[in-house]
Design a protein around this motif. Structure first.
Motif, PDB file in Angstrom:
ATOM      1  N   ASP A   1      -8.100   5.406  -6.389  1.00  0.00           N
ATOM      2  CA  ASP A   1      -7.965   5.917  -5.022  1.00  0.00           C
ATOM      3  C   ASP A   1      -8.152   4.847  -3.949  1.00  0.00           C
ATOM      4  O   ASP A   1      -8.824   5.066  -2.941  1.00  0.00           O
ATOM      5  CB  ASP A   1      -8.969   7.064  -4.795  1.00  0.00           C
ATOM      6  CG  ASP A   1      -8.559   7.953  -3.614  1.00  0.00           C
ATOM      7  OD1 ASP A   1      -7.346   8.039  -3.342  1.00  0.00           O
ATOM      8  OD2 ASP A   1      -9.451   8.537  -2.984  1.00  0.00           O
ATOM      9  N   TYR A   2      -7.544   3.686  -4.168  1.00  0.00           N
ATOM     10  CA  TYR A   2      -7.551   2.638  -3.139  1.00  0.00           C
ATOM     11  C   TYR A   2      -6.445   2.904  -2.119  1.00  0.00           C
ATOM     12  O   TYR A   2      -5.471   3.626  -2.401  1.00  0.00           O
ATOM     13  CB  TYR A   2      -7.338   1.262  -3.773  1.00  0.00           C
ATOM     14  CG  TYR A   2      -8.583   0.638  -4.341  1.00  0.00           C
ATOM     15  CD1 TYR A   2      -9.222  -0.415  -3.692  1.00  0.00           C
ATOM     16  CD2 TYR A   2      -9.148   1.101  -5.527  1.00  0.00           C
ATOM     17  CE1 TYR A   2     -10.381  -0.993  -4.207  1.00  0.00           C
ATOM     18  CE2 TYR A   2     -10.297   0.537  -6.057  1.00  0.00           C
ATOM     19  CZ  TYR A   2     -10.905  -0.512  -5.396  1.00  0.00           C
ATOM     20  OH  TYR A   2     -12.045  -1.084  -5.901  1.00  0.00           O
ATOM     21  N   ASN A   3      -6.583   2.302  -0.962  1.00  0.00           N
ATOM     22  CA  ASN A   3      -5.577   2.409   0.098  1.00  0.00           C
ATOM     23  C   ASN A   3      -4.496   1.366  -0.165  1.00  0.00           C
ATOM     24  O   ASN A   3      -4.665   0.186   0.132  1.00  0.00           O
ATOM     25  CB  ASN A   3      -6.232   2.177   1.453  1.00  0.00           C
ATOM     26  CG  ASN A   3      -5.259   2.345   2.616  1.00  0.00           C
ATOM     27  OD1 ASN A   3      -4.120   2.759   2.433  1.00  0.00           O
ATOM     28  ND2 ASN A   3      -5.704   2.000   3.814  1.00  0.00           N
ATOM     29  N   ILE A   4      -3.376   1.790  -0.742  1.00  0.00           N
ATOM     30  CA  ILE A   4      -2.382   0.840  -1.239  1.00  0.00           C
ATOM     31  C   ILE A   4      -1.007   1.049  -0.615  1.00  0.00           C
ATOM     32  O   ILE A   4      -0.673   2.121  -0.113  1.00  0.00           O
ATOM     33  CB  ILE A   4      -2.238   0.926  -2.784  1.00  0.00           C
ATOM     34  CG1 ILE A   4      -1.787   2.338  -3.200  1.00  0.00           C
ATOM     35  CG2 ILE A   4      -3.542   0.549  -3.463  1.00  0.00           C
ATOM     36  CD1 ILE A   4      -1.477   2.468  -4.683  1.00  0.00           C
ATOM     37  N   GLY A   5      -0.241  -0.019  -0.650  1.00  0.00           N
ATOM     38  CA  GLY A   5       1.181   0.005  -0.349  1.00  0.00           C
ATOM     39  C   GLY A   5       1.906  -0.804  -1.405  1.00  0.00           C
ATOM     40  O   GLY A   5       1.290  -1.592  -2.131  1.00  0.00           O
ATOM     41  N   ILE A   6       3.204  -0.618  -1.504  1.00  0.00           N
ATOM     42  CA  ILE A   6       4.024  -1.300  -2.514  1.00  0.00           C
ATOM     43  C   ILE A   6       4.988  -2.250  -1.820  1.00  0.00           C
ATOM     44  O   ILE A   6       5.610  -1.894  -0.813  1.00  0.00           O
ATOM     45  CB  ILE A   6       4.821  -0.278  -3.351  1.00  0.00           C
ATOM     46  CG1 ILE A   6       3.874   0.559  -4.224  1.00  0.00           C
ATOM     47  CG2 ILE A   6       5.872  -0.966  -4.223  1.00  0.00           C
ATOM     48  CD1 ILE A   6       4.579   1.698  -4.948  1.00  0.00           C
ATOM     49  N   ALA A   7       5.112  -3.467  -2.368  1.00  0.00           N
ATOM     50  CA  ALA A   7       6.114  -4.430  -1.892  1.00  0.00           C
ATOM     51  C   ALA A   7       7.004  -4.811  -3.064  1.00  0.00           C
ATOM     52  O   ALA A   7       6.511  -5.245  -4.111  1.00  0.00           O
ATOM     53  CB  ALA A   7       5.439  -5.667  -1.320  1.00  0.00           C
ATOM     54  N   HIS A   8       8.301  -4.655  -2.888  1.00  0.00           N
ATOM     55  CA  HIS A   8       9.254  -4.975  -3.962  1.00  0.00           C
ATOM     56  C   HIS A   8      10.326  -5.925  -3.448  1.00  0.00           C
ATOM     57  O   HIS A   8      10.945  -5.670  -2.405  1.00  0.00           O
ATOM     58  CB  HIS A   8       9.921  -3.707  -4.499  1.00  0.00           C
ATOM     59  CG  HIS A   8      10.985  -3.982  -5.519  1.00  0.00           C
ATOM     60  ND1 HIS A   8      10.699  -4.213  -6.846  1.00  0.00           N
ATOM     61  CD2 HIS A   8      12.340  -4.095  -5.402  1.00  0.00           C
ATOM     62  CE1 HIS A   8      11.828  -4.436  -7.509  1.00  0.00           C
ATOM     63  NE2 HIS A   8      12.835  -4.379  -6.643  1.00  0.00           N
TER      64      HIS A   8
END
Length: 437
Positions: free
Chosen positions: A42-49
């Motif tokens: 439950d971390y505050n995450i975003g995805i970069a691709h």
């Protein structure tokens, strides 16, 4: 593995708690496992691709896979596409180097624009072993054997303590889907050769090889830390700095039991490479010197003197007015309006003329000059670093010229255009600038 990973974060990466973190996600097994672990915790995450467009339709299938996963899991996702091959050809670097430069420049841009605190990559223990073997095969010092660092400024690698086998077991147990990269099966790259042929032999010789290797690298890192501490202490006794020049006392230096090792520690950051010549300099006659790309090491009677390379007449400037169509001195440049754009040579650039401030200035480069390379989305780079990447000789550097608008570099002539002056879709006043024979 989840509990082990959580404990690992508590022991080594507590600074990630409460932070906004960006996960570099290719869609492969390693990055999808990392993504799943941080979701579970439950971390505050975003995805970069990054879509490097190197594998045709597969690259776009990877992109779609990551986008669909992010949408299904309500995770913010950021996607970019690069013409990696064109970039590598334009700037004469390998595809791997081009991809790495493009990728990390974009990651750092996202840190600023999207207010993320850290970038996380999915490098694991097997990656670390492969890097160690690559460095070993090419010849390296102690610092090259300490492996991939757990953290480089804002880049964090939380999976280095975990093996490929652990991650695959976790993926299969949790029914994690991922995309296979077909290029991983090829032996075209040195890393793949090591992965497919050498690492299996080492693991066959010792089933606990990765664990033993991890301990060894920990000891190597401790030894490297000790070397750096000792180097700093001895430096304070031997060296004296005056402005941008450093004087190494030869009498004190030669009393050290292993002065060559200290010289290496002190000088490696100045990009010297002819180490045997440097060591011989200690006993050579006064007036002898060695160059690195940006520095000179001079033997004086009582000292080794390290100083930046100063260009002759570096303050000389030439001014170009708004209606001028050509320049003959110091270079042969032409200026004309352009209807069509064709990037067929590093000797020609196209700029948005409305972004220019006149008079334009032609001058030599100075230490500390930086610019925003074309195609790099605003990431700054030192001119000296570009010269190093292009492997320019000292004479070539001294003969290099910059075209500037006010205090900003428009063009490192014959090498690289600046991003800030590029033509946009809305540009109506296009200017072609060409270096003539």
């Amino acid at each position: 593995m989840l509990q082990k990973f959580q404990n690992h974060l508590l022991d080594n990466f507590q600074f990630l708690n409460g932070k906004k973190i960006l996960l570099a996600t290719s869609g492969g097994k390693d990055s999808m496992v990392m993504l799943h672990l941080f979701q579970e915790l439950d971390y505050n995450i975003g995805i970069a691709h990054c879509n490097f467009q190197l594998r045709g339709v597969e690259s776009f299938q990877d992109q779609n896979f990551v986008q669909e996963y992010a949408a299904a899991n309500n995770i913010p996702v950021f996607i970019t596409q690069f013409d990696t091959k064109a970039f590598a050809e334009d700037y004469k670097v390998s595809t791997q180097v081009a991809a790495r430069e493009l990728r990390y420049n974009w990651f750092y841009e996202l840190l600023g624009t999207e207010k993320f605190d850290f970038i996380l990559t999915a490098h694991h223990a097997d990656d670390n072993l492969e890097t160690f073997l690559i460095n070993l095969s090419r010849g390296t010092g102690l610092d090259g054997l300490t492996g991939i660092p757990k953290q480089n400024e804002k880049i964090v690698r939380p999976l280095l303590a975990f093996s490929q086998e652990e991650m695959e077991q976790y993926a299969r147990f949790n029914d994690i889907k991922w995309r296979e990269d077909s290029s991983n099966a090829s032996d075209k790259y040195l890393r793949n050769k090591i992965r497919h042929h050498l690492v299996p032999i080492l693991k066959d010789l010792n089933p606990n090889f990765l664990s033993s290797f991890y301990k060894t690298q920990t000891y190597l890192q401790e030894a490297q830390d000790m070397v750096e501490d000792a180097s700093i202490m001895i430096y304070q006794q031997v060296a004296k700095q005056e402005e941008d020049t450093i004087y190494f006392d030869l009498k004190k230096l030669k009393k050290l039991p292993n002065y060559k090792s200290y010289l290496y520690q002190w000088l490696k950051e100045f990009e010297f490479s002819a180490w045997d010549d440097i060591y011989d300099l200690v006993e050579s006659q006064s007036g002898k010197y060695i160059f690195s790309p940006e520095y000179r090491l001079l033997k004086d009677r009582n000292s080794l003197i390290l100083s930046p390379i100063h260009l002759e007449n570096k303050e000389k400037k030439y001014f170009i007015t708004e209606n001028q169509i050509e320049v003959k001195v110091p270079l042969n440049l032409s200026f004309c309006k352009a209807a069509d754009i064709s990037f067929d040579s590093n000797k020609t650039i196209f700029v948005d003329a409305d972004k220019l401030q006149y008079p334009l200035i032609l001058r030599h480069w100075n230490k500390g000059d930086s610019f925003q390379p074309f195609g790099m989305n605003g990431k700054s780079k030192k001119v000296s670093k570009l010269f190093k990447d292009e492997k320019l000789s000292l004479v070539e550097k001294e003969n290099s010229w910059l075209l500037c608008s006010n205090d900003e570099i428009v063009w490192i002539i014959g090498l690289r255009q600046d991003e800030r002056f590029k033509i946009e879709n809305t540009t109506t006043n296009r200017l072609k600038i060409q270096l003539e024979e």
